[in-house]
Motif scaffolding. Structure first.
Motif, PDB file in Angstrom:
ATOM      1  N   GLY A   1      48.678  48.706  43.681  1.00  0.00           N
ATOM      2  CA  GLY A   1      47.744  48.782  44.803  1.00  0.00           C
ATOM      3  C   GLY A   1      46.495  47.950  44.590  1.00  0.00           C
ATOM      4  O   GLY A   1      45.391  48.371  44.927  1.00  0.00           O
ATOM      5  N   LEU A   2      46.656  46.758  44.037  1.00  0.00           N
ATOM      6  CA  LEU A   2      45.490  45.893  43.808  1.00  0.00           C
ATOM      7  C   LEU A   2      44.942  45.379  45.139  1.00  0.00           C
ATOM      8  O   LEU A   2      45.713  45.047  46.049  1.00  0.00           O
ATOM      9  CB  LEU A   2      45.867  44.694  42.941  1.00  0.00           C
ATOM     10  CG  LEU A   2      46.441  44.976  41.545  1.00  0.00           C
ATOM     11  CD1 LEU A   2      46.720  43.663  40.835  1.00  0.00           C
ATOM     12  CD2 LEU A   2      45.490  45.835  40.730  1.00  0.00           C
ATOM     13  N   PRO A   3      43.613  45.282  45.275  1.00  0.00           N
ATOM     14  CA  PRO A   3      43.054  44.627  46.459  1.00  0.00           C
ATOM     15  C   PRO A   3      43.591  43.197  46.578  1.00  0.00           C
ATOM     16  O   PRO A   3      43.951  42.569  45.582  1.00  0.00           O
ATOM     17  CB  PRO A   3      41.546  44.628  46.180  1.00  0.00           C
ATOM     18  CG  PRO A   3      41.332  45.712  45.183  1.00  0.00           C
ATOM     19  CD  PRO A   3      42.578  45.754  44.347  1.00  0.00           C
ATOM     20  N   THR A   4      43.614  42.684  47.794  1.00  0.00           N
ATOM     21  CA  THR A   4      44.186  41.366  48.057  1.00  0.00           C
ATOM     22  C   THR A   4      43.612  40.293  47.146  1.00  0.00           C
ATOM     23  O   THR A   4      44.324  39.423  46.639  1.00  0.00           O
ATOM     24  CB  THR A   4      43.953  40.980  49.526  1.00  0.00           C
ATOM     25  OG1 THR A   4      44.568  41.959  50.365  1.00  0.00           O
ATOM     26  CG2 THR A   4      44.525  39.611  49.840  1.00  0.00           C
ATOM     27  N   LEU A   5      42.311  40.333  46.922  1.00  0.00           N
ATOM     28  CA  LEU A   5      41.650  39.344  46.082  1.00  0.00           C
ATOM     29  C   LEU A   5      42.272  39.289  44.691  1.00  0.00           C
ATOM     30  O   LEU A   5      42.568  38.211  44.161  1.00  0.00           O
ATOM     31  CB  LEU A   5      40.166  39.694  45.987  1.00  0.00           C
ATOM     32  CG  LEU A   5      39.312  38.957  44.957  1.00  0.00           C
ATOM     33  CD1 LEU A   5      39.304  37.469  45.253  1.00  0.00           C
ATOM     34  CD2 LEU A   5      37.897  39.516  44.955  1.00  0.00           C
ATOM     35  N   TYR A   6      42.484  40.448  44.086  1.00  0.00           N
ATOM     36  CA  TYR A   6      43.048  40.499  42.741  1.00  0.00           C
ATOM     37  C   TYR A   6      44.552  40.220  42.765  1.00  0.00           C
ATOM     38  O   TYR A   6      45.087  39.602  41.842  1.00  0.00           O
ATOM     39  CB  TYR A   6      42.755  41.862  42.103  1.00  0.00           C
ATOM     40  CG  TYR A   6      41.289  42.053  41.822  1.00  0.00           C
ATOM     41  CD1 TYR A   6      40.737  41.695  40.603  1.00  0.00           C
ATOM     42  CD2 TYR A   6      40.435  42.564  42.798  1.00  0.00           C
ATOM     43  CE1 TYR A   6      39.381  41.845  40.348  1.00  0.00           C
ATOM     44  CE2 TYR A   6      39.080  42.722  42.563  1.00  0.00           C
ATOM     45  CZ  TYR A   6      38.559  42.352  41.331  1.00  0.00           C
ATOM     46  OH  TYR A   6      37.214  42.494  41.094  1.00  0.00           O
ATOM     47  N   ALA A   7      45.216  40.663  43.821  1.00  0.00           N
ATOM     48  CA  ALA A   7      46.644  40.374  43.957  1.00  0.00           C
ATOM     49  C   ALA A   7      46.883  38.863  44.043  1.00  0.00           C
ATOM     50  O   ALA A   7      47.881  38.350  43.526  1.00  0.00           O
ATOM     51  CB  ALA A   7      47.208  41.080  45.182  1.00  0.00           C
ATOM     52  N   LYS A   8      45.972  38.135  44.672  1.00  0.00           N
ATOM     53  CA  LYS A   8      46.084  36.673  44.733  1.00  0.00           C
ATOM     54  C   LYS A   8      46.040  36.063  43.336  1.00  0.00           C
ATOM     55  O   LYS A   8      46.797  35.134  43.020  1.00  0.00           O
ATOM     56  CB  LYS A   8      44.942  36.084  45.570  1.00  0.00           C
ATOM     57  CG  LYS A   8      45.059  36.246  47.069  1.00  0.00           C
ATOM     58  CD  LYS A   8      43.855  35.588  47.730  1.00  0.00           C
ATOM     59  CE  LYS A   8      43.906  35.674  49.232  1.00  0.00           C
ATOM     60  NZ  LYS A   8      42.706  35.041  49.863  1.00  0.00           N
ATOM     61  N   ALA A   9      45.142  36.581  42.493  1.00  0.00           N
ATOM     62  CA  ALA A   9      45.021  36.052  41.132  1.00  0.00           C
ATOM     63  C   ALA A   9      46.270  36.349  40.317  1.00  0.00           C
ATOM     64  O   ALA A   9      46.752  35.490  39.554  1.00  0.00           O
ATOM     65  CB  ALA A   9      43.784  36.644  40.448  1.00  0.00           C
TER      66      ALA A   9
ATOM     67  N   ALA B   1      42.057  47.120  39.434  1.00  0.00           N
ATOM     68  CA  ALA B   1      41.842  45.672  39.527  1.00  0.00           C
ATOM     69  C   ALA B   1      41.931  45.062  38.140  1.00  0.00           C
ATOM     70  O   ALA B   1      41.930  45.767  37.124  1.00  0.00           O
ATOM     71  CB  ALA B   1      40.472  45.384  40.136  1.00  0.00           C
ATOM     72  N   LEU B   2      42.022  43.739  38.077  1.00  0.00           N
ATOM     73  CA  LEU B   2      41.867  43.058  36.801  1.00  0.00           C
ATOM     74  C   LEU B   2      40.436  43.260  36.305  1.00  0.00           C
ATOM     75  O   LEU B   2      39.508  43.337  37.122  1.00  0.00           O
ATOM     76  CB  LEU B   2      42.144  41.556  36.963  1.00  0.00           C
ATOM     77  CG  LEU B   2      43.549  41.128  37.369  1.00  0.00           C
ATOM     78  CD1 LEU B   2      43.571  39.617  37.625  1.00  0.00           C
ATOM     79  CD2 LEU B   2      44.562  41.500  36.302  1.00  0.00           C
ATOM     80  N   PRO B   3      40.225  43.328  35.004  1.00  0.00           N
ATOM     81  CA  PRO B   3      38.855  43.336  34.510  1.00  0.00           C
ATOM     82  C   PRO B   3      38.132  42.075  35.002  1.00  0.00           C
ATOM     83  O   PRO B   3      38.736  41.003  35.131  1.00  0.00           O
ATOM     84  CB  PRO B   3      39.029  43.306  32.982  1.00  0.00           C
ATOM     85  CG  PRO B   3      40.413  43.830  32.739  1.00  0.00           C
ATOM     86  CD  PRO B   3      41.229  43.388  33.917  1.00  0.00           C
ATOM     87  N   ASP B   4      36.840  42.210  35.308  1.00  0.00           N
ATOM     88  CA  ASP B   4      36.101  41.043  35.793  1.00  0.00           C
ATOM     89  C   ASP B   4      34.693  41.030  35.204  1.00  0.00           C
ATOM     90  O   ASP B   4      34.364  41.836  34.331  1.00  0.00           O
ATOM     91  CB  ASP B   4      36.091  41.002  37.323  1.00  0.00           C
ATOM     92  CG  ASP B   4      35.390  42.199  37.947  1.00  0.00           C
ATOM     93  OD1 ASP B   4      34.336  42.613  37.426  1.00  0.00           O
ATOM     94  OD2 ASP B   4      35.887  42.736  38.955  1.00  0.00           O
TER      95      ASP B   4
END
Length: 355
Positions: free
Chosen positions: A338-346, A269-272
């Motif tokens: 393979g990013l989760p949808t939430l991170y793929a949206k960003a 994922a992106l760092p958060d």
């Protein structure tokens, strides 16, 4: 509701639904035709895990991708969990993917690659609950088991006008499904009921005019089909806030691996900023520097809460980060991360914003 109080009605319902299925069964990649050979237990298990809280339309391509890449449970067990999670990306409810891999390892190592046949033994597998155990026992092994998914729940609640609100009503619905489930062919019957709920006895605008059990349906006789099943009032979802961090250099983007436990555990994922279901993130960047913050670029709904996401973009030329969990991923191949949808949206928002 006493099961024997509607035995004659039950027999008629069972016969009509079974006959309808013979001519109208959906052609799905994990199924065998009505009355045909039993399907591969691996395929049944895989599809049932994928179908939890997910539509058939969304699952088809994932099922085909998984079975092409990992054609047996032993192959899936030998895969890296990170690869399984990446292949699952977009299906949501990622604990299912972690349990999927854990279950594959269990079956491959403890059971020599052979799924147990009994419902009680299937319940002992990681990630397999009561519904999934019943579905596998009935569909893959021809055992008589009472299968109740959301589609069947709606169908049966209407057939018998079961007005006890959910979740308490589930007990009566299961008893009614038990009454109409035949001794032989329980797997085909369960799939027939699933198809009925998905294509005819839909939540809105049910197609009662073509329903094979219209004459036996208590809700139809009352004229209020959409009142069943009776659901409790919806609670307002809390809204959480999160901030993702975009750090890019030489056409590569910095990714991190999320903690193994918790939401989206183990995913790239992106760092958060440490957001969670129970609290907002702290909004503090992972490194000091010049940041440009874009407010509320993504809104994402989870089962129990909604999330509003800001994206902070790093603008310094010098990047000082060498954490072990960081990954520099080529932007051109970001779809393969393979990013989760939430991170793929960003990511999608940022790439579109740059054009």
């Amino acid at each position: 509701m006493a099961v024997d109080s509607f035995s004659a009605k039950a027999r008629k319902i069972s016969a009509n639904i079974g006959a309808h299925y013979v001519d109208n069964a959906r052609n799905l990649p994990w199924r065998s035709p009505p009355g045909g050979d039993l399907p591969d237990p691996y395929h049944v298990w895989l599809s049932e895990i994928m179908l939890q809280q997910t539509t058939v339309g969304a699952v088809k391509s994932y099922f085909e991708k998984f079975t092409a890449r990992w054609p047996t449970v032993e192959c899936l067990a030998a895969a890296n969990e990170a690869d399984v999670l990446a292949a699952w990306a977009g299906l949501g409810y990622y604990a299912r993917a972690r349990n999927l891999h854990k279950c594959a390892v269990h079956v491959a190592e403890k059971m020599h690659g052979i799924f147990p046949r009994k419902e009680s033994e299937l319940l002992g597998l990681p990630g397999v609950g009561a519904y999934t155990a019943a579905a596998i026992a009935a569909i893959a092994f021809g055992k008589r088991a009472v299968v109740v998914d959301a589609n069947i729940e709606r169908l049966v609640a209407r057939l018998f006008a079961i007005d006890t609100p959910l979740p308490k009503g589930k007990i009566e619905i299961r008893a009614a499904m038990d009454a109409i489930t035949p001794k032989q062919g329980a797997g085909d019957f369960a799939q027939a009921c699933m198809d009925m709920g998905a294509t005819i006895c839909t939540s809105k605008n049910p197609k009662c005019d073509i329903c094979p059990v219209q004459k036996q349906c208590a809700a139809f006789a009352l004229g209020n089909m959409e009142s069943f099943p009776v659901k409790p009032p919806k609670k307002d979802k809390p809204v959480r806030r999160a901030r993702f961090f975009w750090i890019e250099r030489q056409d590569r983007i910095l990714l991190a691996t999320r903690p193994p436990k918790g939401m989206l555990g183990g995913m790239r994922a992106l760092p958060d900023d440490g957001w969670a279901a129970g609290n907002d993130g702290h909004a503090m960047p992972p490194i000091a520097g010049k940041w440009q913050v874009h407010d509320n670029i993504v809104q994402h709904s989870f089962t129990h809460f909604s999330l509003e996401v800001d994206l902070a973009v790093y603008q310094d030329e010098k990047i000082a980060t060498n954490k072990d969990e960081n990954i520099w991923w080529p932007l051109n191949d970001i779809a393969e991360a393979g990013l989760p949808t939430l991170y793929a949206k960003a990511v999608k928002w940022k790439l579109k914003e740059e054009k």
